[in-house]
Motif scaffolding. Structure first.
Motif, PDB file in Angstrom:
ATOM      1  N   THR A 104       0.835  -1.198   0.000  1.00 28.09           N
ATOM      2  CA  THR A 104       0.000   0.000   0.000  1.00 28.09           C
ATOM      3  C   THR A 104       0.871   1.250   0.000  1.00 28.09           C
ATOM      4  N   ARG A 141     -13.328   0.069  -0.140  1.00 23.03           N
ATOM      5  CA  ARG A 141     -14.656   0.580  -0.492  1.00 23.03           C
ATOM      6  C   ARG A 141     -15.770  -0.399  -0.131  1.00 23.03           C
ATOM      7  N   VAL A 146      -4.617   0.846   6.961  1.00 27.29           N
ATOM      8  CA  VAL A 146      -4.489   0.206   5.644  1.00 27.29           C
ATOM      9  C   VAL A 146      -5.648  -0.762   5.455  1.00 27.29           C
ATOM     10  N   VAL A 147      -6.233  -0.731   4.279  1.00 27.17           N
ATOM     11  CA  VAL A 147      -7.192  -1.766   3.883  1.00 27.17           C
ATOM     12  C   VAL A 147      -6.664  -2.378   2.583  1.00 27.17           C
ATOM     13  N   LYS A 150     -16.256  10.970   7.373  1.00 31.19           N
ATOM     14  CA  LYS A 150     -17.436  10.115   7.566  1.00 31.19           C
ATOM     15  C   LYS A 150     -17.512   9.611   9.008  1.00 31.19           C
TER      16      LYS A 150
HETATM   17  C1  LIG Z   1      -8.183   5.141   3.181  1.00 40.51           C
HETATM   18  C2  LIG Z   1      -8.613   3.679   3.304  1.00 40.51           C
HETATM   19  C3  LIG Z   1      -8.091   3.089   4.623  1.00 40.51           C
HETATM   20  C4  LIG Z   1     -10.148   3.620   3.274  1.00 40.51           C
HETATM   21  O1  LIG Z   1     -10.550   2.288   3.578  1.00 40.51           O
HETATM   22  P1  LIG Z   1     -11.875   1.647   2.937  1.00 40.51           P
HETATM   23  O2  LIG Z   1     -12.143   0.374   3.649  1.00 40.51           O
HETATM   24  O3  LIG Z   1     -11.750   1.580   1.478  1.00 40.51           O
HETATM   25  O4  LIG Z   1     -12.968   2.749   3.321  1.00 40.51           O
HETATM   26  P2  LIG Z   1     -14.541   2.496   3.479  1.00 40.51           P
HETATM   27  O5  LIG Z   1     -15.025   1.512   2.469  1.00 40.51           O
HETATM   28  O6  LIG Z   1     -14.836   2.211   4.899  1.00 40.51           O
HETATM   29  O7  LIG Z   1     -15.103   3.932   3.065  1.00 40.51           O
HETATM   30  C5  LIG Z   1     -15.576   4.864   4.027  1.00 40.51           C
HETATM   31  C6  LIG Z   1     -15.710   6.206   3.333  1.00 40.51           C
HETATM   32  O8  LIG Z   1     -14.426   6.692   2.965  1.00 40.51           O
HETATM   33  C7  LIG Z   1     -14.513   7.385   1.714  1.00 40.51           C
HETATM   34  N1  LIG Z   1     -13.709   6.708   0.702  1.00 40.51           N
HETATM   35  C8  LIG Z   1     -13.108   5.510   0.809  1.00 40.51           C
HETATM   36  N2  LIG Z   1     -12.405   5.245  -0.317  1.00 40.51           N
HETATM   37  C9  LIG Z   1     -12.580   6.291  -1.133  1.00 40.51           C
HETATM   38  C10 LIG Z   1     -12.095   6.616  -2.424  1.00 40.51           C
HETATM   39  N3  LIG Z   1     -11.304   5.781  -3.106  1.00 40.51           N
HETATM   40  N4  LIG Z   1     -12.448   7.813  -2.958  1.00 40.51           N
HETATM   41  C11 LIG Z   1     -13.247   8.663  -2.286  1.00 40.51           C
HETATM   42  N5  LIG Z   1     -13.740   8.410  -1.050  1.00 40.51           N
HETATM   43  C12 LIG Z   1     -13.410   7.243  -0.482  1.00 40.51           C
HETATM   44  C13 LIG Z   1     -15.989   7.410   1.347  1.00 40.51           C
HETATM   45  O9  LIG Z   1     -16.561   8.561   1.940  1.00 40.51           O
HETATM   46  C14 LIG Z   1     -16.488   6.163   2.043  1.00 40.51           C
HETATM   47  O10 LIG Z   1     -17.845   6.211   2.329  1.00 40.51           O
HETATM   48  P3  LIG Z   1     -18.899   5.727   1.171  1.00 40.51           P
HETATM   49  O11 LIG Z   1     -18.419   4.405   0.668  1.00 40.51           O
HETATM   50  O12 LIG Z   1     -20.189   5.669   1.914  1.00 40.51           O
HETATM   51  O13 LIG Z   1     -18.834   6.775   0.106  1.00 40.51           O
HETATM   52  C15 LIG Z   1      -8.090   2.827   2.100  1.00 40.51           C
HETATM   53  O14 LIG Z   1      -8.431   3.496   0.906  1.00 40.51           O
HETATM   54  C16 LIG Z   1      -6.593   2.577   2.122  1.00 40.51           C
HETATM   55  O15 LIG Z   1      -6.115   1.584   2.702  1.00 40.51           O
HETATM   56  N6  LIG Z   1      -5.832   3.483   1.484  1.00 40.51           N
HETATM   57  C17 LIG Z   1      -4.390   3.344   1.417  1.00 40.51           C
HETATM   58  C18 LIG Z   1      -3.718   3.628   2.758  1.00 40.51           C
HETATM   59  C19 LIG Z   1      -3.964   5.052   3.234  1.00 40.51           C
HETATM   60  O16 LIG Z   1      -4.150   5.971   2.462  1.00 40.51           O
HETATM   61  N7  LIG Z   1      -3.938   5.215   4.564  1.00 40.51           N
HETATM   62  C20 LIG Z   1      -4.169   6.505   5.178  1.00 40.51           C
HETATM   63  C21 LIG Z   1      -2.879   7.121   5.561  1.00 40.51           C
HETATM   64  S1  LIG Z   1      -3.245   8.434   6.684  1.00 40.51           S
END
Ligand SMILES: CC(C)(COP(=O)(O)OP(=O)(O)OC[C@H]1O[C@@H](n2cnc3c(N)ncnc32)[C@H](O)[C@@H]1OP(=O)(O)O)[C@@H](O)C(=O)NCCC(=O)NCCS
Length: 151
Positions: free
Chosen positions: A22, A83, A76-77, A123
């Motif tokens: 990631t 999503r 991290v997811v 959120k």
């Molecule tokens: C950021 C992260 C942890 C989100 O995890 P996720 O499980 O995908 O998030 P969720 O499915 O719970 O989404 C919750 C909300 O976040 C927002 N969101 C999540 N992914 C998004 C995307 N790609 N674009 C826009 N909004 C997004 C939305 O508001 C979403 O709500 P909705 O689905 O009702 O619209 C994931 O994208 C990730 O692991 N990213 C890489 C690591 C990272 O950036 N870590 C943060 C460092 S500070």
């Protein structure tokens, strides 16, 4: 269906593998990950998201929890599970844990370009609390500061 549970030392290889896949995650050394389970290190709460069917980890969140103010340091997811609400479940579980421990505030910083993470935090009730210019390097970028008051 996903289970959120405290991470354990046996999860270390999976936590590190998830982080390494990631690019937007905070990158730590193995020693830093080992310190998550070291009782003499500053206290950190690490929650893991697991699929009960195959017991494969699909995410984790780490918070520094040394005083009334907790700090989310990494989340991290797995790409395959993004999503689907896993990030939201983990942050909600972390907030519940922080309340249980009597924390007053949770804060964090995130890259300005990381819209997914910023939306996730919003959120979950976090609000923008400021910014730090050129806080990150490789590439240089501002940090957006978020906080959630619990009291
Ligand atoms: C950021 C992260 C942890 C989100 O995890 P996720 O499980 O995908 O998030 P969720 O499915 O719970 O989404 C919750 C909300 O976040 C927002 N969101 C999540 N992914 C998004 C995307 N790609 N674009 C826009 N909004 C997004 C939305 O508001 C979403 O709500 P909705 O689905 O009702 O619209 C994931 O994208 C990730 O692991 N990213 C890489 C690591 C990272 O950036 N870590 C943060 C460092 S500070």
């Amino acid at each position: 269906m996903i289970t959120i549970r405290p991470a354990r030392p046996a999860d270390l290889p999976a936590l590190i593998a998830l982080e390494r896949q990631t690019s937007a995650a905070a990158h730590w050394s193995r020693t830093q990950y080992e310190a998550l389970f070291d009782s003499s290190a500053p206290r950190r709460v690490t929650l893991a998201a697991e699929s009960p069917a195959d017991q494969v980890l699909c995410g984790f969140v780490v918070a520094l929890a040394t005083n009334d103010e907790w700090e989310i340091e990494n989340i991290v997811v797995a790409l395959s599970h993004q999503r689907c609400g896993v990030g939201h479940y983990m942050v909600a579980a972390l907030i519940a844990e922080a309340r249980l421990y009597g924390a007053q505030l949770i804060r964090l910083e995130v890259r300005q370009s990381n819209v997914a993470a910023q939306r996730l935090y919003q959120k979950c009730g976090f609000q923008i609390a400021g910014e730090r210019k050129n806080y990150y390097s490789f590439p240089v970028e501002n940090a957006v500061l978020f906080s959630l008051r619990l009291a």
